[in-house]
Motif scaffolding. Sequence first.
Motif, PDB file in Angstrom:
ATOM      1  N   LEU A 120     -22.258  14.917  -7.585  1.00 57.75           N
ATOM      2  CA  LEU A 120     -21.114  14.664  -8.456  1.00 57.75           C
ATOM      3  C   LEU A 120     -21.188  13.252  -9.030  1.00 57.75           C
ATOM      4  CD1 LEU A 120     -18.408  15.734  -9.572  1.00 57.75           C
ATOM      5  CD2 LEU A 120     -17.327  14.826  -7.509  1.00 57.75           C
ATOM      6  N   PHE A 121     -21.450  12.270  -8.182  1.00 60.49           N
ATOM      7  CA  PHE A 121     -21.580  10.897  -8.663  1.00 60.49           C
ATOM      8  C   PHE A 121     -22.813  10.745  -9.562  1.00 60.49           C
ATOM      9  CE2 PHE A 121     -18.943  10.279  -4.857  1.00 60.49           C
ATOM     10  CZ  PHE A 121     -17.898   9.578  -5.425  1.00 60.49           C
ATOM     11  N   ASP A 122     -23.877  11.477  -9.229  1.00 60.66           N
ATOM     12  CA  ASP A 122     -25.076  11.438 -10.059  1.00 60.66           C
ATOM     13  C   ASP A 122     -24.792  12.050 -11.434  1.00 60.66           C
ATOM     14  OD1 ASP A 122     -27.977  10.902 -10.355  1.00 60.66           O
ATOM     15  OD2 ASP A 122     -28.102  13.099 -10.492  1.00 60.66           O
ATOM     16  N   LEU A 123     -23.992  13.114 -11.490  1.00 58.85           N
ATOM     17  CA  LEU A 123     -23.609  13.709 -12.768  1.00 58.85           C
ATOM     18  C   LEU A 123     -22.844  12.699 -13.614  1.00 58.85           C
ATOM     19  CD1 LEU A 123     -23.368  16.162 -14.666  1.00 58.85           C
ATOM     20  CD2 LEU A 123     -21.342  16.851 -13.358  1.00 58.85           C
ATOM     21  N   HIS A 124     -21.940  11.947 -12.990  1.00 59.53           N
ATOM     22  CA  HIS A 124     -21.204  10.895 -13.704  1.00 59.53           C
ATOM     23  C   HIS A 124     -22.178   9.877 -14.285  1.00 59.53           C
ATOM     24  CE1 HIS A 124     -19.368   6.872 -13.893  1.00 59.53           C
ATOM     25  NE2 HIS A 124     -18.313   7.516 -14.354  1.00 59.53           N
ATOM     26  N   ARG A 125     -23.134   9.448 -13.496  1.00 62.13           N
ATOM     27  CA  ARG A 125     -24.104   8.439 -13.931  1.00 62.13           C
ATOM     28  C   ARG A 125     -24.936   8.947 -15.110  1.00 62.13           C
ATOM     29  NH1 ARG A 125     -28.186   6.378  -9.478  1.00 62.13           N
ATOM     30  NH2 ARG A 125     -28.421   8.610  -9.164  1.00 62.13           N
ATOM     31  N   ARG A 126     -25.356  10.198 -15.067  1.00 66.41           N
ATOM     32  CA  ARG A 126     -26.257  10.752 -16.080  1.00 66.41           C
ATOM     33  C   ARG A 126     -25.542  11.195 -17.354  1.00 66.41           C
ATOM     34  NH1 ARG A 126     -28.104  15.398 -14.762  1.00 66.41           N
ATOM     35  NH2 ARG A 126     -26.946  15.744 -12.866  1.00 66.41           N
ATOM     36  N   ARG A 127     -24.250  11.403 -17.288  1.00 63.89           N
ATOM     37  CA  ARG A 127     -23.526  11.935 -18.442  1.00 63.89           C
ATOM     38  C   ARG A 127     -23.458  10.885 -19.554  1.00 63.89           C
ATOM     39  NH1 ARG A 127     -20.682  16.468 -19.138  1.00 63.89           N
ATOM     40  NH2 ARG A 127     -19.191  16.437 -20.842  1.00 63.89           N
ATOM     41  N   PRO A 128     -23.873  11.247 -20.765  1.00 65.28           N
ATOM     42  CA  PRO A 128     -23.806  10.276 -21.872  1.00 65.28           C
ATOM     43  C   PRO A 128     -22.394  10.188 -22.440  1.00 65.28           C
ATOM     44  CG  PRO A 128     -24.723  12.347 -22.640  1.00 65.28           C
ATOM     45  CD  PRO A 128     -24.498  12.507 -21.159  1.00 65.28           C
ATOM     46  N   GLY A 129     -22.134   9.149 -23.175  1.00 60.84           N
ATOM     47  CA  GLY A 129     -20.857   9.003 -23.879  1.00 60.84           C
ATOM     48  C   GLY A 129     -19.694   8.685 -22.970  1.00 60.84           C
ATOM     49  N   ARG A 130     -18.511   8.974 -23.485  1.00 62.35           N
ATOM     50  CA  ARG A 130     -17.273   8.697 -22.743  1.00 62.35           C
ATOM     51  C   ARG A 130     -17.220   9.553 -21.487  1.00 62.35           C
ATOM     52  NH1 ARG A 130     -12.899   5.968 -22.013  1.00 62.35           N
ATOM     53  NH2 ARG A 130     -10.900   7.008 -21.777  1.00 62.35           N
ATOM     54  N   LYS A 131     -16.875   8.937 -20.380  1.00 66.36           N
ATOM     55  CA  LYS A 131     -16.873   9.625 -19.092  1.00 66.36           C
ATOM     56  C   LYS A 131     -15.491   9.598 -18.468  1.00 66.36           C
ATOM     57  CE  LYS A 131     -21.473   7.829 -18.241  1.00 66.36           C
ATOM     58  NZ  LYS A 131     -22.400   7.287 -17.296  1.00 66.36           N
ATOM     59  N   ALA A 132     -15.198  10.610 -17.683  1.00 66.05           N
ATOM     60  CA  ALA A 132     -14.050  10.551 -16.792  1.00 66.05           C
ATOM     61  C   ALA A 132     -14.511   9.764 -15.568  1.00 66.05           C
ATOM     62  CB  ALA A 132     -13.614  11.956 -16.392  1.00 66.05           C
ATOM     63  N   GLU A 133     -13.609   9.030 -14.948  1.00 62.17           N
ATOM     64  CA  GLU A 133     -13.946   8.299 -13.729  1.00 62.17           C
ATOM     65  C   GLU A 133     -13.790   9.230 -12.533  1.00 62.17           C
ATOM     66  OE1 GLU A 133     -15.303   5.481 -13.883  1.00 62.17           O
ATOM     67  OE2 GLU A 133     -14.718   4.753 -15.852  1.00 62.17           O
ATOM     68  N   LEU A 134     -14.380   8.841 -11.413  1.00 58.51           N
ATOM     69  CA  LEU A 134     -14.295   9.616 -10.175  1.00 58.51           C
ATOM     70  C   LEU A 134     -13.607   8.805  -9.089  1.00 58.51           C
ATOM     71  CD1 LEU A 134     -17.862  11.177 -10.121  1.00 58.51           C
ATOM     72  CD2 LEU A 134     -15.726  12.458 -10.126  1.00 58.51           C
ATOM     73  N   LEU A 135     -12.775   9.468  -8.311  1.00 54.87           N
ATOM     74  CA  LEU A 135     -12.150   8.891  -7.120  1.00 54.87           C
ATOM     75  C   LEU A 135     -12.193   9.993  -6.065  1.00 54.87           C
ATOM     76  CD1 LEU A 135     -10.558   6.627  -5.694  1.00 54.87           C
ATOM     77  CD2 LEU A 135      -8.474   7.653  -6.622  1.00 54.87           C
TER      78      LEU A 135
END
Length: 192
Positions: free
Chosen positions: A39-54
Motif C-alpha cells: 500500500l505504501f509502495d503504491l503511494h510512492r509509485r503513483r504519479p501526480g496528485r496523491k491521497a495521503e496514507l495514515l
Amino acid sequence: EKESYRWLQAYADAAEVAAMIPDTRVINVNDREGDLFELFDLHRRRPGRKAELLVRAQWDRCLEGSDAKLFEELATAPLAKKVTIPVPRQREQLSKPSSPGRPALPARTAKVEVRFKEVTLSAPQAPQTRNKLPLKLWAVYLLEKHPPKGATAVRWLLLTTIPVTSLKQALKCVRWYCRRWRIEEWHRVMKS
C-alpha cells in the motif's frame, strides 16, 4: 484475489478523488488490516496528485540500517507530550475457539504518551516485496501506561506519508485516526 486487494483499490479510489479536487487534502485512514508494504509502495509509485496514507501498524517491521525493529525504535523515541484521547465504548465480543472474548467496556478517556519520528522500513522478504526499495515514512506512537482495570491499554503506532515534524502534526494524525471509530459506526448502521 487476495483480501488485501481491497485496501489497494480503496487507496487507488482515494487518489483519483484527490486528483479531481486538488485544493482538498485527501487522507486514506486504515486500521491494522491495511498495514501493507504494498500500500505504501503504491503511494510512492503513483504519479501526480496523491491521497495521503495514515495506517495503524500491525507488523513490527525491520528498519533499514538498524538492528532495532519498528515498535522498539518508537518506544525509545523522545517523549513529545502526554495527552488524553477519547476511547469509545467497546462492544462485548463473544469468545471463539481461536480467541478469547472481551467484555463490553464503557467509553473512557485515556492518558497516553506521544512519540514520533521519521523511519525507513525495509521491504519484507516475501516474494512479492523483497525486491522493493525501502520506504521512508513518519511514525506516531501512543502508549497508555496505566489503563483502567479490565481495559486493554492503548498502544498505537501510526504510519503515515504525511510529514510529522512537530507535536502539532503528530496530534493532528491522532485526531484523524480517532475519527475512524465514528466512520466504522456509520458503516455498521448502513449495513444493518
